[in-house]
Design a protein around this motif. Structure first.
Motif, PDB file in Angstrom:
ATOM      1  N   PHE A  59      32.274 -75.233 113.052  1.00  0.00           N
ATOM      2  CA  PHE A  59      31.202 -74.411 112.244  1.00  0.00           C
ATOM      3  C   PHE A  59      30.803 -75.422 111.169  1.00  0.00           C
ATOM      4  CE2 PHE A  59      29.720 -70.083 110.880  1.00  0.00           C
ATOM      5  CZ  PHE A  59      28.749 -70.660 110.108  1.00  0.00           C
ATOM      6  N   ILE A  60      29.448 -75.784 111.295  1.00  0.00           N
ATOM      7  CA  ILE A  60      28.623 -76.832 110.803  1.00  0.00           C
ATOM      8  C   ILE A  60      27.611 -76.310 109.780  1.00  0.00           C
ATOM      9  CG2 ILE A  60      27.519 -78.934 110.613  1.00  0.00           C
ATOM     10  CD1 ILE A  60      30.464 -79.282 111.245  1.00  0.00           C
ATOM     11  N   SER A  61      27.470 -76.497 108.501  1.00  0.00           N
ATOM     12  CA  SER A  61      26.382 -76.159 107.825  1.00  0.00           C
ATOM     13  C   SER A  61      25.598 -77.264 107.474  1.00  0.00           C
ATOM     14  CB  SER A  61      26.513 -75.384 106.497  1.00  0.00           C
ATOM     15  OG  SER A  61      27.136 -73.930 107.094  1.00  0.00           O
ATOM     16  N   ILE A  62      24.336 -77.179 107.550  1.00  0.00           N
ATOM     17  CA  ILE A  62      23.405 -78.176 106.882  1.00  0.00           C
ATOM     18  C   ILE A  62      22.838 -77.785 105.340  1.00  0.00           C
ATOM     19  CG2 ILE A  62      21.237 -79.529 107.199  1.00  0.00           C
ATOM     20  CD1 ILE A  62      21.931 -79.229 110.111  1.00  0.00           C
ATOM     21  N   VAL A  63      22.695 -78.647 104.313  1.00  0.00           N
ATOM     22  CA  VAL A  63      22.319 -78.083 103.232  1.00  0.00           C
ATOM     23  C   VAL A  63      21.506 -79.442 102.580  1.00  0.00           C
ATOM     24  CG1 VAL A  63      24.159 -76.594 102.687  1.00  0.00           C
ATOM     25  CG2 VAL A  63      24.246 -78.967 101.721  1.00  0.00           C
ATOM     26  N   GLY A  64      20.306 -79.170 101.713  1.00  0.00           N
ATOM     27  CA  GLY A  64      19.470 -80.102 101.205  1.00  0.00           C
ATOM     28  C   GLY A  64      18.480 -79.571 100.512  1.00  0.00           C
ATOM     29  N   PRO A  65      17.610 -80.287  99.759  1.00  0.00           N
ATOM     30  CA  PRO A  65      16.545 -79.818  98.839  1.00  0.00           C
ATOM     31  C   PRO A  65      15.465 -79.373  99.688  1.00  0.00           C
ATOM     32  CG  PRO A  65      16.566 -82.089  98.578  1.00  0.00           C
ATOM     33  CD  PRO A  65      17.778 -81.694  99.293  1.00  0.00           C
ATOM     34  N   SER A  66      14.506 -78.377  99.183  1.00  0.00           N
ATOM     35  CA  SER A  66      13.367 -77.995 100.086  1.00  0.00           C
ATOM     36  C   SER A  66      12.583 -79.226 100.561  1.00  0.00           C
ATOM     37  CB  SER A  66      12.475 -76.932  99.319  1.00  0.00           C
ATOM     38  OG  SER A  66      13.111 -75.928  98.990  1.00  0.00           O
ATOM     39  N   GLY A  67      12.309 -79.035 101.693  1.00  0.00           N
ATOM     40  CA  GLY A  67      11.376 -79.971 102.397  1.00  0.00           C
ATOM     41  C   GLY A  67      12.006 -81.361 102.798  1.00  0.00           C
ATOM     42  N   HIS A 217      20.229 -72.842 102.160  1.00  0.00           N
ATOM     43  CA  HIS A 217      20.025 -73.325 100.889  1.00  0.00           C
ATOM     44  C   HIS A 217      20.992 -73.112  99.924  1.00  0.00           C
ATOM     45  CE1 HIS A 217      15.587 -73.208 102.296  1.00  0.00           C
ATOM     46  NE2 HIS A 217      15.492 -74.246 101.295  1.00  0.00           N
ATOM     47  N   SER A 218      22.078 -72.389 100.287  1.00  0.00           N
ATOM     48  CA  SER A 218      23.300 -71.886  99.316  1.00  0.00           C
ATOM     49  C   SER A 218      24.342 -72.686  99.715  1.00  0.00           C
ATOM     50  CB  SER A 218      23.710 -70.365  99.531  1.00  0.00           C
ATOM     51  OG  SER A 218      24.815 -70.089  98.930  1.00  0.00           O
ATOM     52  N   ILE A 219      24.675 -73.548  98.507  1.00  0.00           N
ATOM     53  CA  ILE A 219      25.730 -74.163  98.757  1.00  0.00           C
ATOM     54  C   ILE A 219      27.256 -73.644  98.953  1.00  0.00           C
ATOM     55  CG2 ILE A 219      27.243 -76.226  97.519  1.00  0.00           C
ATOM     56  CD1 ILE A 219      24.448 -77.306  96.421  1.00  0.00           C
ATOM     57  N   PRO A 220      27.218 -72.536  97.966  1.00  0.00           N
ATOM     58  CA  PRO A 220      28.675 -71.789  97.867  1.00  0.00           C
ATOM     59  C   PRO A 220      28.781 -71.131  99.461  1.00  0.00           C
ATOM     60  CG  PRO A 220      27.543 -71.518  95.956  1.00  0.00           C
ATOM     61  CD  PRO A 220      26.571 -72.226  96.692  1.00  0.00           C
ATOM     62  N   GLU A 221      27.556 -70.648  99.877  1.00  0.00           N
ATOM     63  CA  GLU A 221      27.822 -69.915 101.258  1.00  0.00           C
ATOM     64  C   GLU A 221      27.934 -71.062 102.431  1.00  0.00           C
ATOM     65  OE1 GLU A 221      24.770 -67.140 103.148  1.00  0.00           O
ATOM     66  OE2 GLU A 221      23.892 -68.735 103.607  1.00  0.00           O
ATOM     67  N   ILE A 278      17.644 -78.805  92.833  1.00  0.00           N
ATOM     68  CA  ILE A 278      18.872 -77.972  92.903  1.00  0.00           C
ATOM     69  C   ILE A 278      18.773 -77.265  94.424  1.00  0.00           C
ATOM     70  CG2 ILE A 278      19.255 -77.891  90.449  1.00  0.00           C
ATOM     71  CD1 ILE A 278      18.036 -75.391  90.698  1.00  0.00           C
ATOM     72  N   ASP A 279      19.913 -76.730  94.726  1.00  0.00           N
ATOM     73  CA  ASP A 279      19.745 -75.911  95.800  1.00  0.00           C
ATOM     74  C   ASP A 279      18.984 -74.710  95.928  1.00  0.00           C
ATOM     75  OD1 ASP A 279      21.965 -75.190  94.322  1.00  0.00           O
ATOM     76  OD2 ASP A 279      22.615 -73.905  95.974  1.00  0.00           O
TER      77      ASP A 279
END
Length: 279
Positions: A59-67, A217-221, A278-279
Motif C-alpha cells: 500500500f503506497i501513498s503519494i503526497v505533495g503540494p498542489s500542482g 492531500h492528507s499527510i496523516p491519512e 503545506i499539504d
C-alpha cells in the motif's frame, strides 16, 4: 462470441505477464518524465526523473503540494496519459495504454446515473467481454464485502457519497485487477465519513490482497494507510523522499493520534514547510 474470445486471450496474456513479473517490482518506474506541450502556450514540466519500485501487495501513498504532478503520475500508471520519457511497467507489462491489470478509483465516484449499482459495478467486466455469470457473482461478493448487499437495484442518487465511493471501489475491482489506483477518493467526504472509509479501505486492501497506490492531500491519512509514502517536490514533481511507515498492522483510528504516527507526519511535512507550502 468474439468478445468472449478476445476476453479469454487478454486474460491469458495477463496471466503470462504476471507469472513472469518480479513481486518486488510489481510496479516499476524508471527515469519517468512528463512534459505537457500545449499548442498555444509554453510547455509545462510536470514530473522529472521519477524512480519508484512497488512490491506486490504493498500500500503506497503519494503526497505533495498542489500542482506537483500527483494525479499526472497516477494517470500515467493507469495508461490514461502518455509519459514523455522513461519506463513504466505494471505486473511485468509495459504501460502504453489502459491495462486490464489496473483498476482506477477517481476523486468522484462517477457512477452512471441511469444504471443500477449492480450494473455500474459490472461496466468494466462488460467492456472487457468477461463471462457474465462469473462477473455478476464477483460483483455480488464485492458489494457484500463493502456492505452494499441489498443496494444492488438502487440508483446512485439513492446512495450517500460514502456509499457511492464504495460502489466505485467495487467497480474498480470487479475485473480482478492486480493494481488499484486511487486519486483522492475521499476528498469530498465529511471528516467522519472519511475516517470510516479509511478503515473500509484498509479492510478491502487486506481482504483483496491488491497492490494499492493512493494519491492524497492528507499527510496523516497517508501515514495511517500506507506501508510507504512517496513525497513529491513542488513542480516539476521529483521524489523528495520515500518514507517507510514502520507502524504495526492492523491499525485502528487511534494510530492517527499516536506519537509514532506524529513522528512520520512531521518528517513528511517538513518537505513542504521548507518550500513554503503545506499539504
Amino acid at each position: 462470441m468474439v468478445m468472449k474470445t478476445l476476453g479469454r486471450r487478454r486474460r491469458d496474456v495477463v496471466a503470462a505477464a504476471e507469472s513472469e513479473a518480479d513481486a518486488d517490482r510489481w510496479i516499476e518506474l524508471r527515469g519517468l518524465h512528463k512534459v505537457y506541450r500545449p499548442r498555444k502556450s509554453e510547455p509545462t514540466h510536470a514530473l522529472s526523473d521519477i524512480d519508484v519500485e512497488v512490491k506486490r501487495g504493498e500500500f503506497i501513498s503519494i503526497v505533495g503540494p498542489s500542482g506537483c504532478g500527483k494525479t499526472t503520475l497516477l494517470k500515467i500508471l493507469a495508461g490514461l496519459v502518455p509519459r514523455s520519457e522513461g519506463t513504466v511497467r505494471i505486473a511485468g507489462r509495459e504501460v502504453d495504454g489502459p491495462l486490464p491489470e489496473v483498476g482506477m478509483v477517481f476523486q468522484a465516484a462517477t457512477l452512471l446515473p441511469w444504471l443500477t449499482i449492480e450494473r455500474n459495478v459490472l461496466v468494466p467486466a462488460e467492456l472487457q467481454g468477461l463471462d457474465k455469470t462469473a462477473a455478476r457473482k464477483r460483483a455480488a461478493e464485492l458489494l457484500e464485502m463493502v456492505g452494499l448487499d441489498g443496494f444492488e437495484d438502487k440508483y446512485p442518487h439513492e446512495l450517500s457519497g460514502g456509499m457511492q465511493q464504495r460502489a466505485g471501489i467495487c467497480r474498480a475491482l470487479v475485473h480482478d485487477p492486480a493494481v488499484l489506483l486511487m486519486d483522492e477518493p475521499f476528498g469530498a467526504l465529511d471528516a467522519m465519513t472519511r475516517e470510516y472509509m479509511n478503515l473500509e479501505l484498509l479492510r478491502i486492501w487486506r481482504e483483496s490482497g491488491k497492490t494499492v497506490v493512493l494519491v492524497t492531500h492528507s499527510i496523516p491519512e497517508a501515514v495511517f494507510l500506507s506501508d510507504r509514502v512517496v513525497v513529491l517536490s513542488p513542480r516539476p514533481g521529483r521524489i523528495a523522499e520515500i518514507a517507510d511507515i514502520d507502524i504495526a498492522r492492523p491499525r485502528d483510528l487511534g494510530v492517527m493520534a499516536s506519537d509514532e504516527a506524529g513522528v512520520h507526519v512531521e518528517r513528511i511535512r517538513k518537505h513542504f514547510t521548507a518550500h513554503g507550502v503545506i499539504d
